[in-house]
Design an enzyme around this catalytic site. Sequence first.
Site, PDB file in Angstrom:
ATOM      1  N   GLY A   9     -12.808  -2.370   6.523  1.00  0.00           N
ATOM      2  CA  GLY A   9     -12.126  -2.656   5.501  1.00  0.00           C
ATOM      3  C   GLY A   9     -11.516  -3.806   5.317  1.00  0.00           C
ATOM      4  O   GLY A   9     -10.242  -4.096   4.966  1.00  0.00           O
ATOM      5  N   GLY A  47      -9.784  -5.338   2.216  1.00  0.00           N
ATOM      6  CA  GLY A  47      -8.393  -4.588   1.852  1.00  0.00           C
ATOM      7  C   GLY A  47      -7.288  -5.554   1.936  1.00  0.00           C
ATOM      8  O   GLY A  47      -7.158  -6.513   2.633  1.00  0.00           O
ATOM      9  N   ASP A  48      -6.260  -4.441   1.450  1.00  0.00           N
ATOM     10  CA  ASP A  48      -4.760  -5.142   1.400  1.00  0.00           C
ATOM     11  C   ASP A  48      -4.262  -5.453   2.896  1.00  0.00           C
ATOM     12  O   ASP A  48      -3.735  -6.295   3.032  1.00  0.00           O
ATOM     13  CB  ASP A  48      -3.791  -4.392   0.501  1.00  0.00           C
ATOM     14  CG  ASP A  48      -2.640  -4.826   0.321  1.00  0.00           C
ATOM     15  OD1 ASP A  48      -2.467  -5.944  -0.027  1.00  0.00           O
ATOM     16  OD2 ASP A  48      -1.508  -4.172   0.963  1.00  0.00           O
ATOM     17  N   ARG A  78      -6.045  -8.319   4.765  1.00  0.00           N
ATOM     18  CA  ARG A  78      -5.402  -9.688   4.269  1.00  0.00           C
ATOM     19  C   ARG A  78      -4.085  -9.938   4.254  1.00  0.00           C
ATOM     20  O   ARG A  78      -3.869 -11.112   4.447  1.00  0.00           O
ATOM     21  CB  ARG A  78      -5.811  -9.788   2.693  1.00  0.00           C
ATOM     22  CG  ARG A  78      -7.466  -9.661   2.408  1.00  0.00           C
ATOM     23  CD  ARG A  78      -7.615  -9.917   0.783  1.00  0.00           C
ATOM     24  NE  ARG A  78      -7.304  -8.734   0.010  1.00  0.00           N
ATOM     25  CZ  ARG A  78      -6.474  -8.707  -0.806  1.00  0.00           C
ATOM     26  NH1 ARG A  78      -5.579  -9.600  -1.078  1.00  0.00           N
ATOM     27  NH2 ARG A  78      -6.063  -7.463  -1.168  1.00  0.00           N
ATOM     28  N   ARG A  97     -17.914  -2.589   1.907  1.00  0.00           N
ATOM     29  CA  ARG A  97     -18.889  -2.168   1.081  1.00  0.00           C
ATOM     30  C   ARG A  97     -19.322  -3.136  -0.031  1.00  0.00           C
ATOM     31  O   ARG A  97     -20.376  -3.245  -0.299  1.00  0.00           O
ATOM     32  CB  ARG A  97     -18.709  -0.827   0.230  1.00  0.00           C
ATOM     33  CG  ARG A  97     -18.449   0.411   0.775  1.00  0.00           C
ATOM     34  CD  ARG A  97     -18.057   1.610   0.061  1.00  0.00           C
ATOM     35  NE  ARG A  97     -16.811   1.305  -0.420  1.00  0.00           N
ATOM     36  CZ  ARG A  97     -16.243   2.123  -1.532  1.00  0.00           C
ATOM     37  NH1 ARG A  97     -17.050   3.178  -1.781  1.00  0.00           N
ATOM     38  NH2 ARG A  97     -15.223   1.770  -1.885  1.00  0.00           N
ATOM     39  N   LYS A 125      -2.379   5.188  10.390  1.00  0.00           N
ATOM     40  CA  LYS A 125      -1.823   6.498   9.700  1.00  0.00           C
ATOM     41  C   LYS A 125      -2.180   6.316   8.237  1.00  0.00           C
ATOM     42  O   LYS A 125      -2.597   5.269   7.799  1.00  0.00           O
ATOM     43  CB  LYS A 125      -0.408   6.485   9.699  1.00  0.00           C
ATOM     44  CG  LYS A 125       0.480   5.602   8.739  1.00  0.00           C
ATOM     45  CD  LYS A 125       1.814   6.175   8.513  1.00  0.00           C
ATOM     46  CE  LYS A 125       2.488   5.275   7.475  1.00  0.00           C
ATOM     47  NZ  LYS A 125       3.689   5.760   7.060  1.00  0.00           N
ATOM     48  N   GLU A 175      14.713   2.076   2.288  1.00  0.00           N
ATOM     49  CA  GLU A 175      13.915   1.102   1.703  1.00  0.00           C
ATOM     50  C   GLU A 175      14.768   1.026   0.278  1.00  0.00           C
ATOM     51  O   GLU A 175      15.404   1.885  -0.413  1.00  0.00           O
ATOM     52  CB  GLU A 175      12.750   1.506   1.404  1.00  0.00           C
ATOM     53  CG  GLU A 175      11.916   1.621   2.877  1.00  0.00           C
ATOM     54  CD  GLU A 175      10.593   2.218   2.411  1.00  0.00           C
ATOM     55  OE1 GLU A 175       9.522   1.566   1.943  1.00  0.00           O
ATOM     56  OE2 GLU A 175      10.126   3.284   2.572  1.00  0.00           O
ATOM     57  N   HIS A 186       7.027   7.313  12.117  1.00  0.00           N
ATOM     58  CA  HIS A 186       7.963   6.349  12.505  1.00  0.00           C
ATOM     59  C   HIS A 186       9.227   6.843  13.001  1.00  0.00           C
ATOM     60  O   HIS A 186       9.777   6.299  14.162  1.00  0.00           O
ATOM     61  CB  HIS A 186       8.279   5.574  11.101  1.00  0.00           C
ATOM     62  CG  HIS A 186       7.129   4.953  10.587  1.00  0.00           C
ATOM     63  ND1 HIS A 186       5.929   4.458  11.414  1.00  0.00           N
ATOM     64  CD2 HIS A 186       6.718   4.343   9.388  1.00  0.00           C
ATOM     65  CE1 HIS A 186       5.296   3.800  10.453  1.00  0.00           C
ATOM     66  NE2 HIS A 186       5.680   4.005   9.354  1.00  0.00           N
ATOM     67  N   LYS A 199      13.584   6.138  -0.094  1.00  0.00           N
ATOM     68  CA  LYS A 199      13.400   4.987  -0.789  1.00  0.00           C
ATOM     69  C   LYS A 199      14.485   4.940  -2.082  1.00  0.00           C
ATOM     70  O   LYS A 199      15.161   5.740  -2.389  1.00  0.00           O
ATOM     71  CB  LYS A 199      11.982   5.287  -1.696  1.00  0.00           C
ATOM     72  CG  LYS A 199      10.799   5.341  -0.586  1.00  0.00           C
ATOM     73  CD  LYS A 199       9.527   5.328  -1.432  1.00  0.00           C
ATOM     74  CE  LYS A 199       8.493   5.051  -0.378  1.00  0.00           C
ATOM     75  NZ  LYS A 199       8.268   3.891   0.201  1.00  0.00           N
TER      76      LYS A 199
END
Length: 486
Positions: free
Chosen positions: A17, A20-21, A24, A51, A150, A218, A242, A333
């Site tokens: 991956g 992936g985000d 990066r 991939r 996770k 959050e 968490h 949230k």
Amino acid sequence: MVSRVIPVEPFDLVIFGGTGDLARRKILPGLYRRMLAGQMPTEARIIGAARSKLSHKAFREMIAEALDTFIGAEKLDPEMAKTFLSRLHYMHVDAMGEDGWDDLGALLDKDANPVRAFYLSVGPSLFGPIAEKLYNTGIATSSSRIVVEKPLGHDLASAKALNAQLAESFDERQVYRIDHYLGKETVQNLMAVRFANALFEPLWNARHVDHVQITVSESIGTGGRGAYYDKSGAMRDMVQNHLMQLLCLTAMEPPGRFEADRVRDEKLKVIRALEPVQPDEAVRGQYRAGPEGPDYKTDAENPDSRTESYVALKVHIANWRWTGTPFYLRTGKRLRARMSEIAVIFKEPPHAIFPKLPAHQSNALVIRLQPDEGITMRMTIKEPGPGGMRLADVPLDMTFADALGPDAGDMPDAYERLIMDVIRGDQTLFMRGDEVEAAWEWTDAILDDWQERRDVPKPYDAGGSGPEDALALMHHDGRRWREIEV
């Protein structure tokens, strides 16, 4: 105060991956910072695997853009960034097929480093297949390490199935289940405060502690992942992992030694000592629409959703240390602010010798994880000046950025620290398989109760502190939640 950087052994790290985000945004920028700090040896190799059919050059260009974005071009050292990018390689690998595995093995075997680790920054459905491929192809050696993110299951049954899949290819000592909360500086300082100081440990029990509050709030909603989040909710997404880990580190007994399995043994004892949560000790909610965006059901694209974006629990630990002292957990949230903290509230003095003075706050040790990591102790003192005995509550503040000088602002990110622990082979801050399963067993009982009672989440205002029922959960006990504030 200058932190001491200890270099790790030369390593090969394969990031599945790798385009992936998470790779990066966190993993690769974190590795760059470790190289900048002098912790990464020159022989280290970092291999992205995914991939997409990319060349090494195209992958390096992609990561160069990520470094500019997530570290900032103004903070990058051009020469060091160039050196870091030169250590990156890319392999097209089909996790479910045969493509790329032979090439990956050949690259790793050429100029192989002593440590070989595999970071699975992919969906959990790929954990088992990738682990099996690594084992069957011989790419994973008996000393290799595998890191999984996770969600580690959706319930107890799926967690057991995942652990069984991993166990077919890797020993437990090779598996690193990462929870980035455990990599935060303040979380580790919680253990130092408790076990390296004679001041607190004698008071760290039901005789002296009135209650403990653990908050992870959050300010954002579910964003563009509402449909995904609706399949998990706050209980699965935050409490089971968490908040459970923060609870364990706060409540656990001192381990005989600061070693991985001894620490994890004590955490497991806490989870197994948790009493079942009663229906009137659990509150869940969904945020209403507000200035920042639509309501939860709209974000989740499900007008009939019963998934919670907020959870508050009153938790009891059935052991000698904590019987009689409740732990209040909450997470949600679209609340007033982004804030994570553990607050240990001590009991009032047994006899009040200042009866005519207004009531004051109890002493509290507050461990703040974000923002502004640090530890604060609220103490009661006399206000200076004449005019009688006037009491005031003041903080003894150890915000790291203030107390430890400018170097504190450059403390490693949680991912940086945890990845270096993987390379060192230190599992202390990683969850063990039986620990994950015990947490799911306790969590499933709450989720099953909600399902059986067809419990409906309570609405709460966006930008607030959560549902009224959560406030009542504390008020019924004569207590109050701490304010959610930056």
